[in-house]
Design an enzyme around this catalytic site. Sequence first.
Site, PDB file in Angstrom:
ATOM      1  N   GLU A 107      -4.857   1.871   2.714  1.00 22.50           N
ATOM      2  CA  GLU A 107      -4.946   0.840   3.538  1.00 22.50           C
ATOM      3  C   GLU A 107      -5.302   1.112   4.945  1.00 22.50           C
ATOM      4  O   GLU A 107      -6.118   0.471   5.656  1.00 22.50           O
ATOM      5  CB  GLU A 107      -3.585  -0.045   3.133  1.00 22.50           C
ATOM      6  CG  GLU A 107      -3.695  -1.338   3.927  1.00 22.50           C
ATOM      7  CD  GLU A 107      -3.511  -1.549   5.472  1.00 22.50           C
ATOM      8  OE1 GLU A 107      -3.477  -2.621   5.950  1.00 22.50           O
ATOM      9  OE2 GLU A 107      -2.845  -0.615   5.926  1.00 22.50           O
ATOM     10  N   GLU A 108      -4.537   2.114   5.689  1.00 25.12           N
ATOM     11  CA  GLU A 108      -4.512   2.361   7.009  1.00 25.12           C
ATOM     12  C   GLU A 108      -5.813   2.457   7.549  1.00 25.12           C
ATOM     13  O   GLU A 108      -6.223   2.092   8.783  1.00 25.12           O
ATOM     14  CB  GLU A 108      -3.462   3.338   7.500  1.00 25.12           C
ATOM     15  CG  GLU A 108      -1.835   3.148   7.075  1.00 25.12           C
ATOM     16  CD  GLU A 108      -1.305   2.017   7.903  1.00 25.12           C
ATOM     17  OE1 GLU A 108      -2.473   1.099   8.653  1.00 25.12           O
ATOM     18  OE2 GLU A 108      -0.526   1.494   7.606  1.00 25.12           O
ATOM     19  N   ASP A 146       3.051  -6.678   3.065  1.00 23.51           N
ATOM     20  CA  ASP A 146       2.873  -5.395   4.067  1.00 23.51           C
ATOM     21  C   ASP A 146       3.328  -5.786   5.465  1.00 23.51           C
ATOM     22  O   ASP A 146       2.317  -5.721   6.455  1.00 23.51           O
ATOM     23  CB  ASP A 146       1.257  -5.054   3.955  1.00 23.51           C
ATOM     24  CG  ASP A 146       0.904  -3.813   4.878  1.00 23.51           C
ATOM     25  OD1 ASP A 146       2.007  -3.252   5.208  1.00 23.51           O
ATOM     26  OD2 ASP A 146      -0.334  -3.810   5.208  1.00 23.51           O
ATOM     27  N   HIS A 165       0.742  -1.154  -0.130  1.00 28.49           N
ATOM     28  CA  HIS A 165       0.059   0.007  -0.033  1.00 28.49           C
ATOM     29  C   HIS A 165       0.822   1.110   0.054  1.00 28.49           C
ATOM     30  O   HIS A 165       1.900   1.271   0.567  1.00 28.49           O
ATOM     31  CB  HIS A 165      -0.885   0.173   1.182  1.00 28.49           C
ATOM     32  CG  HIS A 165      -0.529   0.120   2.371  1.00 28.49           C
ATOM     33  ND1 HIS A 165      -0.267   1.050   3.241  1.00 28.49           N
ATOM     34  CD2 HIS A 165      -0.130  -0.932   3.333  1.00 28.49           C
ATOM     35  CE1 HIS A 165       0.218   0.885   4.362  1.00 28.49           C
ATOM     36  NE2 HIS A 165       0.195  -0.442   4.637  1.00 28.49           N
ATOM     37  N   ASP A 224       6.035   0.626   6.624  1.00 31.59           N
ATOM     38  CA  ASP A 224       4.663   0.299   6.386  1.00 31.59           C
ATOM     39  C   ASP A 224       4.216   1.561   5.591  1.00 31.59           C
ATOM     40  O   ASP A 224       3.779   2.502   6.061  1.00 31.59           O
ATOM     41  CB  ASP A 224       4.117   0.410   7.764  1.00 31.59           C
ATOM     42  CG  ASP A 224       2.683   0.113   7.788  1.00 31.59           C
ATOM     43  OD1 ASP A 224       2.110  -0.423   6.705  1.00 31.59           O
ATOM     44  OD2 ASP A 224       2.083   0.266   8.827  1.00 31.59           O
TER      45      ASP A 224
END
Lengths: 441, 441
Positions: free
Chosen positions: B302-303, B328, B257, B269
């Site tokens: 994504e988060e 990820d 992501h 991340d």
Amino acid sequence: MLLPLAAALLSSSALGAPSPGLGYDIVEGLTTEVGQRLAGTEAEARARDWAVARLKALGFANVHVEPFDMPVWVRGAETAEVIAPFPQKLVLAALGNSGATPDGGITAEIVGFPSLDALKAAPDSAVKGKIVFVWHRMMATQDGSSYGTYGLIRFAGPAIASKKGAAAILIRSIGTDHHRVAHTGVTNWLEGARPIPAAALTVPDAEQLERILARGKPVTIHLTLTPKTVGTRQSGNVVAEVPGTDPSAGIVLIGGHIDSWDLGTGAIDDGAGVAITTAAAKSILDGPRPRRTVRLVWFGAEEPGGLGGKAYAEAHGKEPHAIAAESDFGADRIWRFSSQLMKTDPPTYARLTAALAPLGITKNDKGDADGTDVEPTVAAGAPWISLNQDGTRYFDWHHTPDDTLDKIDPAQLRQNVAAWTTMLAILSGGIESQPKQPKRR
Amino acid sequence: MLLPLAAALLSSSALGAPSPGLGYDIVEGLTTEVGQRLAGTEAEARARDWAVARLKALGFANVHVEPFDMPVWVRGAETAEVIAPFPQKLVLAALGNSGATPDGGITAEIVGFPSLDALKAAPDSAVKGKIVFVWHRMMATQDGSSYGTYGLIRFAGPAIASKKGAAAILIRSIGTDHHRVAHTGVTNWLEGARPIPAAALTVPDAEQLERILARGKPVTIHLTLTPKTVGTRQSGNVVAEVPGTDPSAGIVLIGGHIDSWDLGTGAIDDGAGVAITTAAAKSILDGPRPRRTVRLVWFGAEEPGGLGGKAYAEAHGKEPHAIAAESDFGADRIWRFSSQLMKTDPPTYARLTAALAPLGITKNDKGDADGTDVEPTVAAGAPWISLNQDGTRYFDWHHTPDDTLDKIDPAQLRQNVAAWTTMLAILSGGIESQPKQPKRR
């Protein structure tokens, strides 16, 4: 024979203290119940109150505060962001004594230098009106010697940049970690340099800015730093004693500093130092009365420039001191020691060498006096001893928000207390000079 | 025979990429030239532009953005201080979707719980009007399984506290470090719970507050959190392909992501994830044309809840997928893998097992599908493979300001690229299915 004593002292239960030991208990209490203790602020005053209460409760004699005045600097807002070419925020902390930007900040181009020497060599025209950035690298060393080299960038770099007409200066933190916590510390405006905004970027932020500069495009930063000086306030040294039997034999001066920087809770700098020396003095207090008075000082206002140590030397420098020693390099194990006694009292130096060896400590015949707070007293003539702590990890946390209790290894702290107790037992002329005196514990 | 290929891929020079390798080069560029990439913000949009330019420059086909709308939450001011009994500041970060205090903050008493279960068990009367503090401990695990357990405190704890009438909630960071950097992350207001201010204290601050509570006196905190939701904004998935020779053979879907939390630069991340999968796809692009199309997706948003993955599945879930896989979980080495192919295609599973073994990777017959972004596509029927990274260090930095480039070990990143390339070479049916096709490089 002191060797078995030293070994026994490594076990905290031998001191009658609850595990993990009195030393840990003191630094845990000071950092929890007071927290940060910036010199000259009400937090440092609360720390003095805490210390007086604790030292009295432990049974020390002559517990009192010796106040002195000082100018006080306090942190304000501090933000920075790259405006161009790659907009992003940076994490930093103002250096002690930093000048201020306007409340709305300043915007200027960055000019980068890999070292202090490169900054010194730059023509004023390259620096004028710009924000200087010095990105040097600091490596960890066991003896902390790299601080001497790199610390200079913090001590002197801002004044040099100011004299060249810089709008502000950012340095890579004087630290050996890779965390987004900045290393503050005092800077000085030598030779009448005008204070300019001066701050340390965290190591990851400094590396980021270095990478951004390496793209070769002009880099513009918006910087806001609003620290201020708030005038004269009171600090003070907290003094406690284990009275000796022979006033003419000279004082054994030990201690650390009670103040800390404002970002962390001052666990390794220098809650550990006051805790270690207090726990060691307590074991002398609980043993046979020593020949020499052990004077324990929790010095005030070390961080802004060793003000407590200067005040102590002014008040007491002419009293006879048999030895002066400070603990102010964290809480990790003592790995070597050095002392002026090597030359002035070789038999005692030999006894110290033998007594400290079981704790894994070796003598260093080439060492120097250590400790900002005892330096003026040593300069006034007091002999010195330095118990050197392992500094490999120290500059990971030094002067950062990360200087917190969890960085202290209780086992290594106990080794420190054992070493200091062993040293005190010999130099206070206590345990061996009066072997037949009944123990009070 | 692929084993020599896997070994050769560990050397970046075998890929024709400059050392330390294309993977590192991508994550270095993305984190330096864009920085943080909060979902739905202009920073994430800049990251998409960066990705499109880079993917086109690398020669991928069909490079484009697939936009989607999303609600956006942004961080505001966030401060906390203990008012009594021991005045001091605490370091924290609001959780994603946190409610806000008034601008001037709130002052309330703390009620502490050692675990989410203890909070659940508390009567509403113990919580009402107070600031809940949950101080649980999280241990590091290689497989990241502890995140499932402790992450629940962040996902569900705030809603539980809200339903009991709490004024706010502070949790100990869901992290395994001891630094003054807080771990943010999304929380959810399930079952109609009213959003309340919700933040994570850094681990040292949580331990400090736990110690303060242990003194047994009432603890009062002043808390200011002013995040806000700013309405609907655009995010998007960036798509690039290595076209295959056989459209009927199904798509090999890989990716990571593009968005990150706002505190760090999103290196582990998930800059690493998009970099690893892109570098692996590039090696397929530079080799013989594969039978199956390799579709690389840099998923957006994504988060906040896997929004890019849901948008992808809505648009493409009904297309035939031969496999779906996501990177990820940082940049540390891949230590094992698992795949649905174990049951559906045992010969290919055996080939993967043999080909990955030289990289130190073992099969895990009990594994599950991994990756929030491919989950909806897997749910729509795509077979899955999971290349599991070593997560021992991952939660030291996850969702903190410390998620920066320096946390990436280039050697371990290269091992990841080698593993993904090996997997792609097999599952795209390329190198072995067309052994006689001339290589383009």
